[in-house]
Scaffold this motif. Structure first.
Motif, PDB file in Angstrom:
ATOM      1  N   PRO A 104       0.801  -1.259   0.095  1.00 25.14           N
ATOM      2  CA  PRO A 104       0.056   0.111   0.050  1.00 25.14           C
ATOM      3  C   PRO A 104       1.038   1.456  -0.132  1.00 25.14           C
ATOM      4  O   PRO A 104       2.082   1.220   0.331  1.00 25.14           O
ATOM      5  N   TYR A 105       0.394   2.313  -0.465  1.00 29.82           N
ATOM      6  CA  TYR A 105       1.119   3.689  -0.706  1.00 29.82           C
ATOM      7  C   TYR A 105       1.987   4.045   0.536  1.00 29.82           C
ATOM      8  O   TYR A 105       3.171   4.312   0.354  1.00 29.82           O
ATOM      9  N   PRO A 106       1.402   3.961   1.676  1.00 34.96           N
ATOM     10  CA  PRO A 106       2.486   4.473   2.758  1.00 34.96           C
ATOM     11  C   PRO A 106       3.399   3.581   3.219  1.00 34.96           C
ATOM     12  O   PRO A 106       4.587   4.330   3.761  1.00 34.96           O
ATOM     13  N   ALA A 123       3.043  14.631  -8.244  1.00 35.71           N
ATOM     14  CA  ALA A 123       2.461  13.398  -7.984  1.00 35.71           C
ATOM     15  C   ALA A 123       2.281  13.725  -6.201  1.00 35.71           C
ATOM     16  O   ALA A 123       2.698  14.611  -5.657  1.00 35.71           O
ATOM     17  N   ASN A 124       1.351  12.855  -5.797  1.00 34.87           N
ATOM     18  CA  ASN A 124       1.154  13.000  -4.134  1.00 34.87           C
ATOM     19  C   ASN A 124       2.250  13.036  -3.433  1.00 34.87           C
ATOM     20  O   ASN A 124       2.324  14.064  -2.705  1.00 34.87           O
ATOM     21  N   ASN A 125       3.451  12.377  -3.708  1.00 31.91           N
ATOM     22  CA  ASN A 125       4.436  12.203  -2.741  1.00 31.91           C
ATOM     23  C   ASN A 125       5.056  13.578  -2.654  1.00 31.91           C
ATOM     24  O   ASN A 125       5.517  14.078  -1.768  1.00 31.91           O
ATOM     25  N   GLN A 150      -1.036  -0.296 -14.291  1.00 32.26           N
ATOM     26  CA  GLN A 150      -1.021   0.111 -12.668  1.00 32.26           C
ATOM     27  C   GLN A 150      -2.063   1.076 -12.128  1.00 32.26           C
ATOM     28  O   GLN A 150      -2.292   1.413 -11.133  1.00 32.26           O
ATOM     29  N   ASN A 151      -2.575   1.723 -13.555  1.00 30.40           N
ATOM     30  CA  ASN A 151      -3.335   2.788 -13.209  1.00 30.40           C
ATOM     31  C   ASN A 151      -4.893   2.473 -13.490  1.00 30.40           C
ATOM     32  O   ASN A 151      -5.347   1.479 -14.457  1.00 30.40           O
ATOM     33  N   THR A 152      -5.835   3.226 -12.796  1.00 34.98           N
ATOM     34  CA  THR A 152      -7.293   2.995 -13.353  1.00 34.98           C
ATOM     35  C   THR A 152      -7.900   4.431 -13.090  1.00 34.98           C
ATOM     36  O   THR A 152      -7.344   5.350 -12.381  1.00 34.98           O
ATOM     37  N   PRO A 160     -12.603   0.230 -11.834  1.00 37.56           N
ATOM     38  CA  PRO A 160     -12.188   1.770 -11.343  1.00 37.56           C
ATOM     39  C   PRO A 160     -11.726   1.711  -9.748  1.00 37.56           C
ATOM     40  O   PRO A 160     -11.712   0.577  -9.287  1.00 37.56           O
ATOM     41  N   LEU A 161     -11.300   2.794  -9.301  1.00 35.66           N
ATOM     42  CA  LEU A 161     -10.626   2.962  -8.155  1.00 35.66           C
ATOM     43  C   LEU A 161     -11.518   2.561  -7.166  1.00 35.66           C
ATOM     44  O   LEU A 161     -12.848   2.296  -7.338  1.00 35.66           O
ATOM     45  N   GLU A 162     -11.194   2.169  -5.997  1.00 30.91           N
ATOM     46  CA  GLU A 162     -11.668   1.550  -4.760  1.00 30.91           C
ATOM     47  C   GLU A 162     -12.193  -0.078  -5.141  1.00 30.91           C
ATOM     48  O   GLU A 162     -12.704  -0.595  -4.148  1.00 30.91           O
ATOM     49  N   PHE A 163     -11.903  -0.504  -6.225  1.00 30.96           N
ATOM     50  CA  PHE A 163     -11.943  -2.021  -6.680  1.00 30.96           C
ATOM     51  C   PHE A 163     -10.764  -2.447  -6.774  1.00 30.96           C
ATOM     52  O   PHE A 163      -9.843  -1.806  -7.230  1.00 30.96           O
ATOM     53  N   PRO A 176      -2.716  11.779 -17.896  1.00 30.20           N
ATOM     54  CA  PRO A 176      -1.650  11.573 -17.064  1.00 30.20           C
ATOM     55  C   PRO A 176      -2.207  11.283 -15.422  1.00 30.20           C
ATOM     56  O   PRO A 176      -3.229  11.990 -14.922  1.00 30.20           O
ATOM     57  N   ILE A 177      -1.778  10.324 -14.805  1.00 27.75           N
ATOM     58  CA  ILE A 177      -2.224   9.967 -13.540  1.00 27.75           C
ATOM     59  C   ILE A 177      -1.250   9.982 -12.501  1.00 27.75           C
ATOM     60  O   ILE A 177      -1.827  10.518 -11.226  1.00 27.75           O
ATOM     61  N   GLY A 178      -0.245   9.766 -12.602  1.00 23.14           N
ATOM     62  CA  GLY A 178       0.841   9.973 -11.371  1.00 23.14           C
ATOM     63  C   GLY A 178       2.061   9.838 -11.879  1.00 23.14           C
ATOM     64  O   GLY A 178       2.390  10.274 -13.101  1.00 23.14           O
ATOM     65  N   ALA A 179       3.081   9.997 -10.849  1.00 19.31           N
ATOM     66  CA  ALA A 179       4.550   9.811 -11.104  1.00 19.31           C
ATOM     67  C   ALA A 179       4.890  11.140 -12.044  1.00 19.31           C
ATOM     68  O   ALA A 179       4.499  12.171 -12.039  1.00 19.31           O
ATOM     69  N   GLY A 222      -5.255  13.134 -13.627  1.00 22.64           N
ATOM     70  CA  GLY A 222      -5.281  12.682 -12.174  1.00 22.64           C
ATOM     71  C   GLY A 222      -6.476  11.607 -11.990  1.00 22.64           C
ATOM     72  O   GLY A 222      -7.347  11.820 -13.056  1.00 22.64           O
ATOM     73  N   ASN A 223      -6.555  11.125 -10.939  1.00 22.33           N
ATOM     74  CA  ASN A 223      -7.712  10.155 -10.881  1.00 22.33           C
ATOM     75  C   ASN A 223      -9.014  10.475 -10.032  1.00 22.33           C
ATOM     76  O   ASN A 223      -9.687   9.983  -9.546  1.00 22.33           O
ATOM     77  N   ARG A 224      -8.577  11.847  -9.408  1.00 26.46           N
ATOM     78  CA  ARG A 224      -9.604  12.496  -8.728  1.00 26.46           C
ATOM     79  C   ARG A 224     -10.401  13.599  -9.293  1.00 26.46           C
ATOM     80  O   ARG A 224     -11.380  14.136  -8.822  1.00 26.46           O
ATOM     81  N   SER A 225      -9.856  14.243 -10.318  1.00 26.70           N
ATOM     82  CA  SER A 225     -10.410  15.345 -10.901  1.00 26.70           C
ATOM     83  C   SER A 225     -11.822  14.940 -11.537  1.00 26.70           C
ATOM     84  O   SER A 225     -12.136  13.991 -11.861  1.00 26.70           O
TER      85      SER A 225
HETATM   86  C1  LIG Z   1      -4.620   7.989  -7.881  1.00 27.93           C
HETATM   87  O1  LIG Z   1      -3.734   7.699  -8.448  1.00 27.93           O
HETATM   88  C2  LIG Z   1      -2.221   7.820  -7.998  1.00 27.93           C
HETATM   89  C3  LIG Z   1      -1.017   8.170  -8.666  1.00 27.93           C
HETATM   90  O2  LIG Z   1      -0.803   6.761  -9.469  1.00 27.93           O
HETATM   91  C4  LIG Z   1      -2.132   6.905  -6.818  1.00 27.93           C
HETATM   92  O3  LIG Z   1      -1.002   7.013  -6.123  1.00 27.93           O
HETATM   93  C5  LIG Z   1      -3.511   6.934  -5.923  1.00 27.93           C
HETATM   94  O4  LIG Z   1      -3.325   5.809  -5.038  1.00 27.93           O
HETATM   95  C6  LIG Z   1      -4.618   6.825  -6.837  1.00 27.93           C
HETATM   96  N1  LIG Z   1      -5.919   6.958  -5.995  1.00 27.93           N
HETATM   97  C7  LIG Z   1      -6.422   5.987  -5.444  1.00 27.93           C
HETATM   98  C8  LIG Z   1      -7.530   6.423  -4.713  1.00 27.93           C
HETATM   99  O5  LIG Z   1      -6.194   4.804  -5.943  1.00 27.93           O
END
Ligand SMILES: *[C@@H]1O[C@H](CO)[C@@H](O)[C@H](O)[C@H]1NC(C)=O
Ligand SMILES: *[C@@H]1O[C@H](CO)[C@@H](O)[C@H](O)[C@H]1NC(C)=O
Length: 489
Positions: A85-87, A183-185, A280-282, A309-312, A382-385, A407-410
């Motif tokens: 997981p991300y953290p 990117a988030n980090n 890796q992305n959705t 999609p996200l959350e699945f 683009p979604i991340g990194a 992004g995946n939130r917009s």
């Molecule tokens: C949205 O994308 C970022 C970048 O790839 C990722 O780190 C993040 O986990 C994603 N958001 C969700 C809720 O999965």
């Protein structure tokens, strides 16, 4: 017994799929073109996994370094960012520093010609230095994207302003970047958090290497390459891309491949939009819905590689009836308008097919190179990194792209997606310009990889120069050893 080739090249990527795969392509490329033994190093579980993706004829040696994730407070199987997981990813980064003693021991025994290591493993330069071995970082991203990455992490410019846009002090030639392109980090970094501590420490040491290798093309990526060249360190910077070679296909991939190619064969030339966000992305559920509506409303043909999609769980079964407009898949199938492909698609073959006209892509660097190598313009999402930087590069510097969403939130709207699909897929001035430019870039890439008796392309020349530099350091090392053993007591 297979004959031992004379020199040994050590390849050592960070423990993440996005790093392992381009390093493996590089390893295969060196194996094909040079008479060196290639030794690929990683932790035990990653090496085990890799064994299955190597072509059966490969002579690449796989060596694992002992690593216990549990000793670092990680789950016991956690040797790759993909299972974390991300953290916890940043914990794995810090834990990777523990590989130094066993790596040092291995290098003392192997005494290789050179070490090609990851941008997150700059400590390997110390080890190389200790033994007088040539060391280079291989950067799997493009030079422009990595220049922005380097500059942003070094300066954290967004921390010094409330503005959403900011310039980079050592990249005055590029237009400002926007907070939403971080990117988030890095967006959350402040210089003292664990991400900053690790990544800032690494990027500072990129220049302690004897050279930098980029998976890019000299004639394509000048802004980024010159950023690294004008740093006062004066170390050589080589563009050796695109590194690509055929890895073993997944089991069962043959059927998916045939389905896609047969379908493309039924479409007219330059009529198909290819849609994929990488493995890796959705998207979020609402983004996915808007994209589906826009694709349907556009009337264009498309192949869409779909993932939940996200959350699945991204690897679970895709449920079109739940995540797409009602009856979507039936309608597009009946009209022979489109194809939903689950999980995996033969991307290179799709992009090189004459029916394919444009690509909706997350702009991961590998996908970018695959698209440009085939002269296919890009609609960027683009979604991340480094994907945000890659999209900026393609749009502002190269002119083969429009950014469609970020992004995946917009929140995205069907209308905007639809409008841009029409621009790129239709007979518009802008669409034509992008297509023409993409064809020019295709030729630049082809030329860089040309390998003829009387002409070597820039990427192959750069690869030769890299190995010449390594051989020349080895010669100096030998002479120093001889003269010191002959010297007076
Ligand atoms: C949205 O994308 C970022 C970048 O790839 C990722 O780190 C993040 O986990 C994603 N958001 C969700 C809720 O999965
Ligand atoms: C930086 O961020 C970390 C964690 O995100 C936090 O604990 C720390 O207090 C922050 N430092 C400053 C100077 O804001």
């Amino acid at each position: 017994m297979a004959q031992q080739k004379e020199e040994n090249v050590v390849i050592f990527p960070f423990m993440a799929q996005g790093h392992m795969i381009p390093f493996l392509s590089l390893a295969l490329q060196i194996e094909q073109r040079k008479s060196y033994t290639v030794t690929f190093i990683n932790t035990p579980l990653n090496i085990e996994k890799l064994r299955h993706s190597l072509p059966p004829t490969s002579t690449i040696r796989l060596i694992s370094l002992p690593f216990s994730a549990a000793d670092h407070g990680l789950p016991p199987e956690a040797e790759n960012t993909d299972v974390l997981p991300y953290p916890l990813i940043v914990h794995l980064m810090h834990a990777s520093l523990s590989l130094k003693p066993s790596f040092t021991h291995l290098i003392s025994k192997l005494s290789p010609l050179c070490i090609i290591s990851d941008m997150f493993f700059t400590w390997t330069a110390d080890v190389a230095n200790q033994f007088g071995i040539f060391h280079s970082i291989f950067n799997a991203g493009g030079a422009y994207g990595m220049a922005l990455y380097h500059s942003v992490w070094t300066h954290l410019p967004h921390c010094n302003t409330n503005s959403d846009e900011f310039s980079l002090p050592d990249l005055p030639e590029i237009s400002p970047i926007h907070r939403s392109q971080l990117a988030n980090n890095v967006k959350q970094a402040n210089g003292t958090d664990p991400w900053s501590l690790f990544i800032q420490g690494q990027v500072r040491l990129w220049f302690s290497s004897d050279g930098l290798l980029f998976n890019t093309v000299e004639g394509l990526d000048q802004t980024g390459l010159s950023y690294f060249r004008r740093k006062k360190t004066g170390i050589p910077v080589w563009a050796i891309g695109p590194t690509r070679s055929k890895l073993t296909e997944r089991a069962g991939a043959g059927d998916d491949r045939n389905m896609c190619i047969h379908w493309l064969d039924t479409c007219s030339q330059n009529s198909v939009l290819y849609v994929s966000f990488g493995s890796q992305n959705t998207l979020s559920a609402s983004q996915m819905m808007e994209l589906a509506k826009a694709l349907e409303a556009s009337g264009k043909n498309f192949i869409w590689v779909v993932r939940p999609p996200l959350e699945f769980d991204i690897n679970s079964e895709f449920r079109a009836e739940k995540w797409l407009p009602e009856g979507f898949e039936d309608r597009i199938r009946k009209e022979n308008r489109g194809l939903l492909v689950r999980k995996w698609a033969p991307q290179v073959e799709i992009l090189s097919h004459k029916s394919t006209r444009a690509f909706i892509s997350h702009c991961g660097w590998n996908s970018v190179l695959e698209s440009l190598s085939q002269g296919v313009p890009i609609l960027a999402w683009p979604i991340g990194a480094d994907q945000f930087y890659n999209a900026k590069f393609l749009e502002e510097e190269v002119g083969v792209c429009v950014e469609m969403a970020r992004g995946n939130r917009s929140e995205v709207r069907e209308e905007k997606i639809l409008r841009l699909i029409k621009v790129v897929m239709g007979e518009t001035e802008k669409g034509e310009k992008m297509r023409k430019k993409a064809c020019e870039v295709k030729e630049i890439i082809k030329d860089a990889m040309r390998d003829e008796e009387s002409y070597k392309g820039s990427s192959l020349k750069a690869m030769d120069e890299f190995f010449d530099a390594a051989l020349s350091m080895k010669k100096t090392r030998k002479q120093t050893m001889i003269s010191s053993s002959e010297g007076p007591r």
